[in-house]
Design a protein around this motif. Structure first.
Motif, PDB file in Angstrom:
ATOM      1  N   VAL A 167     -22.484 -38.937  55.416  1.00 15.87           N
ATOM      2  CA  VAL A 167     -23.589 -39.737  54.904  1.00 15.87           C
ATOM      3  C   VAL A 167     -23.154 -40.397  53.595  1.00 15.87           C
ATOM      4  O   VAL A 167     -22.645 -39.707  52.689  1.00 15.87           O
ATOM      5  CB  VAL A 167     -24.857 -38.892  54.635  1.00 15.87           C
ATOM      6  N   PHE A 168     -23.349 -41.705  53.485  1.00 12.24           N
ATOM      7  CA  PHE A 168     -23.048 -42.415  52.245  1.00 12.24           C
ATOM      8  C   PHE A 168     -24.181 -42.244  51.244  1.00 12.24           C
ATOM      9  O   PHE A 168     -25.357 -42.128  51.615  1.00 12.24           O
ATOM     10  CB  PHE A 168     -22.876 -43.911  52.495  1.00 12.24           C
ATOM     11  N   GLY A 169     -23.806 -42.282  49.968  1.00  5.44           N
ATOM     12  CA  GLY A 169     -24.793 -42.355  48.913  1.00  5.44           C
ATOM     13  C   GLY A 169     -25.364 -43.749  48.802  1.00  5.44           C
ATOM     14  O   GLY A 169     -24.890 -44.695  49.438  1.00  5.44           O
ATOM     15  N   THR A 170     -26.383 -43.879  47.957  1.00  2.00           N
ATOM     16  CA  THR A 170     -27.120 -45.135  47.804  1.00  2.00           C
ATOM     17  C   THR A 170     -26.370 -46.172  46.970  1.00  2.00           C
ATOM     18  O   THR A 170     -26.741 -47.341  46.968  1.00  2.00           O
ATOM     19  CB  THR A 170     -28.474 -44.870  47.160  1.00  2.00           C
ATOM     20  N   GLY A 171     -25.316 -45.741  46.276  1.00  2.00           N
ATOM     21  CA  GLY A 171     -24.504 -46.666  45.501  1.00  2.00           C
ATOM     22  C   GLY A 171     -24.935 -46.797  44.058  1.00  2.00           C
ATOM     23  O   GLY A 171     -26.120 -46.739  43.739  1.00  2.00           O
TER      24      GLY A 171
END
Lengths: 115, 111
Positions: free
Chosen positions: B101-105
């Motif tokens: 899962v990627f973070g929101t940046g």
């Protein structure tokens, strides 16, 4: 030199099918996972799924399960991401990346879906 | 489904130090999440800076370092340069059906 080279930009209409590619070179293609990542215009990165070309073991994010198909042809060191029926909301940049660990990335394929 | 949260934006002075964090909705981030950090500049593909919490690739500038901090993954930039202005994303590995899962940046501005 490790490289992942993706196929070129595509412009499609809603309902059309599409298959984009990611060709690996400079390493043993069957020994590393290849992942696919979506980036919608002006938005963040989204992890879509991953494939191990050695045995075609494939995992999907629940958000993309059933929406796309990830495959690989190890004879030509190429991974694929395909859609059977595109929607306007599939408009995005799509990246492939080598995983475990994640190191090299493709240059991206821009997919535009518009009537 | 896990949600991975990052600071939306941070500003650092040239030569200064800034720490970005990456938290998980499921609880503390540990080494078992194999945290990654990526840098993305406008119009470019992401570039992997850190893997497995703190490991660097050959191309990772020495001024970047990764760690675990207060139940989160952290990326510290020490001695910021103008070319470090970019969006930074973390990526966490989870067991089960959704391995990553990627973070929101985080948008980092050097000013």
């Amino acid at each position: 030199e490790v490289q992942l080279v993706q196929s070129g930009a595509e412009v499609k209409k809603p309902g059309e099918s599409l298959k984009i590619s990611c060709k690996g070179s400079g390493y043993s293609f069957t020994s590393y996972w290849i992942g696919w990542v979506r980036q919608m215009p002006g938005k963040g990165l989204e992890w879509m799924g991953i494939i191990y070309p050695g045995d075609s073991d494939t995992r999907y994010s629940p958000s993309f399960q059933g929406q796309v198909t990830i495959s690989a042809d190890k004879s030509i060191s190429t991974a694929y991401l395909q859609w059977s029926s595109l929607k306007a909301s599939d408009t995005a940049m799509y990246y492939c990346a080598r995983f475990s660990p994640c190191d090299y990335w493709g240059q991206g394929t821009l997919v535009t879906v518009s009537s | 489904q896990a949600v991975v949260t990052q600071e939306p934006s941070l500003t650092v002075s040239p030569g200064g130090t800034v720490t970005l964090t990456c938290g998980s909705s499921t609880g503390a981030v540990t080494s078992g999440h194999y945290p990654y950090w990526f840098q993305q500049k406008p119009g470019q593909a992401p570039r992997t800076l850190i893997y497995d919490t703190s490991n660097k690739h050959s191309w990772t500038p020495a001024r970047f370092s990764g760690s675990l901090l207060g139940g989160k993954a952290a990326l510290t930039l020490s001695g910021a340069q103008p070319e470090d202005e970019a969006e930074y994303y973390c990526l966490l590995s989870y067991s089960g059906a959704r391995p990553y899962v990627f973070g929101t940046g985080t948008k980092v501005t050097v000013l």
